[in-house]
Scaffold this motif. Structure first.
Motif, PDB file in Angstrom:
ATOM      1  N   ASP A 105       9.881  10.154  13.434  1.00  0.00           N
ATOM      2  CA  ASP A 105       9.515   9.082  12.605  1.00  0.00           C
ATOM      3  C   ASP A 105       8.737   8.019  13.555  1.00  0.00           C
ATOM      4  OD1 ASP A 105       9.118   6.939  10.510  1.00  0.00           O
ATOM      5  OD2 ASP A 105      11.254   6.607  10.445  1.00  0.00           O
ATOM      6  N   HIS A 168      16.895   2.867  13.101  1.00  0.00           N
ATOM      7  CA  HIS A 168      18.015   3.676  12.780  1.00  0.00           C
ATOM      8  C   HIS A 168      18.090   4.887  13.579  1.00  0.00           C
ATOM      9  CE1 HIS A 168      14.483   6.294  11.000  1.00  0.00           C
ATOM     10  NE2 HIS A 168      14.077   5.181  10.758  1.00  0.00           N
ATOM     11  N   ALA A 199      15.189   5.767  16.042  1.00  0.00           N
ATOM     12  CA  ALA A 199      13.913   5.362  15.743  1.00  0.00           C
ATOM     13  C   ALA A 199      14.001   3.945  15.749  1.00  0.00           C
ATOM     14  CB  ALA A 199      13.599   5.886  14.335  1.00  0.00           C
ATOM     15  N   GLU A 201      11.888   0.245  15.618  1.00  0.00           N
ATOM     16  CA  GLU A 201      10.830  -0.081  14.928  1.00  0.00           C
ATOM     17  C   GLU A 201      10.639  -1.591  14.662  1.00  0.00           C
ATOM     18  OE1 GLU A 201      10.389   1.506  10.843  1.00  0.00           O
ATOM     19  OE2 GLU A 201      12.528   2.026  11.031  1.00  0.00           O
ATOM     20  N   GLU A 232       6.483   1.664  16.037  1.00  0.00           N
ATOM     21  CA  GLU A 232       7.942   2.650  15.711  1.00  0.00           C
ATOM     22  C   GLU A 232       7.677   3.905  16.811  1.00  0.00           C
ATOM     23  OE1 GLU A 232       8.889   4.215  11.781  1.00  0.00           O
ATOM     24  OE2 GLU A 232      10.863   4.592  12.498  1.00  0.00           O
TER      25      GLU A 232
END
Ligand code: MG
Length: 248
Positions: A105, A168, A199, A201, A232
């Motif tokens: 991501d 996350h 991740a 962000e 991110e």
């Protein structure tokens, strides 16, 4: 519990991140004045096919597109549509892929043509807040060392950090433990260890940190209508420190 990845899992996540980086780079170059966000989404679909990965967002809780495109006051979860980009806009491209059962991501925000000095500063500060957060993603640190570093960089520059949306853990699922707020006190939260993949962000607003959701039930926008930016990376914590898996 925050999942710890095996060496084999980390290798798959490295590959997933590398592919995602290549895809985002192509999307970034394609994104310019006169292009609609729908066209960016279509290009993403063809790049997913070409690179033999699946979109992580399409159908996720019913999300209708392959990527998120968030322009100007949109914070995250913008839905691609017929609107054409114009000079002075900023647009966040948030892209997730599934490779071999594992998720990656990443997001970038791009200015279209000449943008205002304030918009330029917003992009720079958001990007450097992500870098500051990533520096803290190392074994032995506390989770909120990341959060605090991001918040510090953002607020020092007079911007505000979004509260309602957070980073996350990521790996076998798109959203794993832990939640990673972009604000908090250093020295708090779980202790980080090698093999965790996060991740990270930051979403940063020019004005208020408060947001509201549009009638499409997805897109978050700033409550005051001022600009927002989002960067991110998927980052692995290794014995040698943080390793950015989604280099662009
Ligand atoms: Mg994410």
């Amino acid at each position: 519990m925050i999942p710890i990845k095996s060496k084999e899992e980390l290798d798959i996540l490295r590959r997933a991140g590398k592919i995602l980086g290549i895809i985002i780079k192509e999307l970034f170059e394609f994104t310019k004045a006169g292009v609609s966000t729908e066209e960016i989404d279509r290009l993403a679909e063809s790049l997913f096919k070409k690179n033999k990965v699946e979109p992580a967002f399409k159908g996720y809780k019913g999300f209708p597109a392959s990527i998120c495109t968030s322009t100007n006051a949109e914070i995250v979860h913008g839905i691609p549509g017929s609107r054409e980009l114009k000079e002075g806009d900023i647009i966040g491209l948030d892209v997730g892929v599934i490779y071999n059962g594992y998720f990656s991501d990443a997001a970038v925000t791009k200015g279209i043509g000449k943008i205002s000095p304030q918009a330029q500063k917003l992009l720079e500060v958001t990007k450097s807040s992500l870098s500051e957060g990533i520096k803290q993603a190392k074994a032995g640190n506390h989770l909120y060392d990341i959060s605090s570093a991001i918040q510090g960089m953002v607020e020092k520059n007079g911007f505000s950090i979004v509260r309602e949306f957070v980073g996350h853990g990521i790996g076998a699922k798109l959203h794993e433990e832990p939640e990673i707020p972009n604000f908090g006190n250093s020295g708090q939260g779980p202790v980080l260890a090698s093999g965790m993949v996060l991740a990270i962000e930051p979403m940063v607003n020019v004005g208020t940190w408060k947001s509201r959701i549009l009638d499409n039930n997805w897109t978050a926008v700033t409550k005051d209508g001022l600009l927002s930016a989002h960067f991110e990376h998927t980052v692995a914590i290794t014995e040698n420190g943080p390793e950015i898996l989604t280099n662009i």
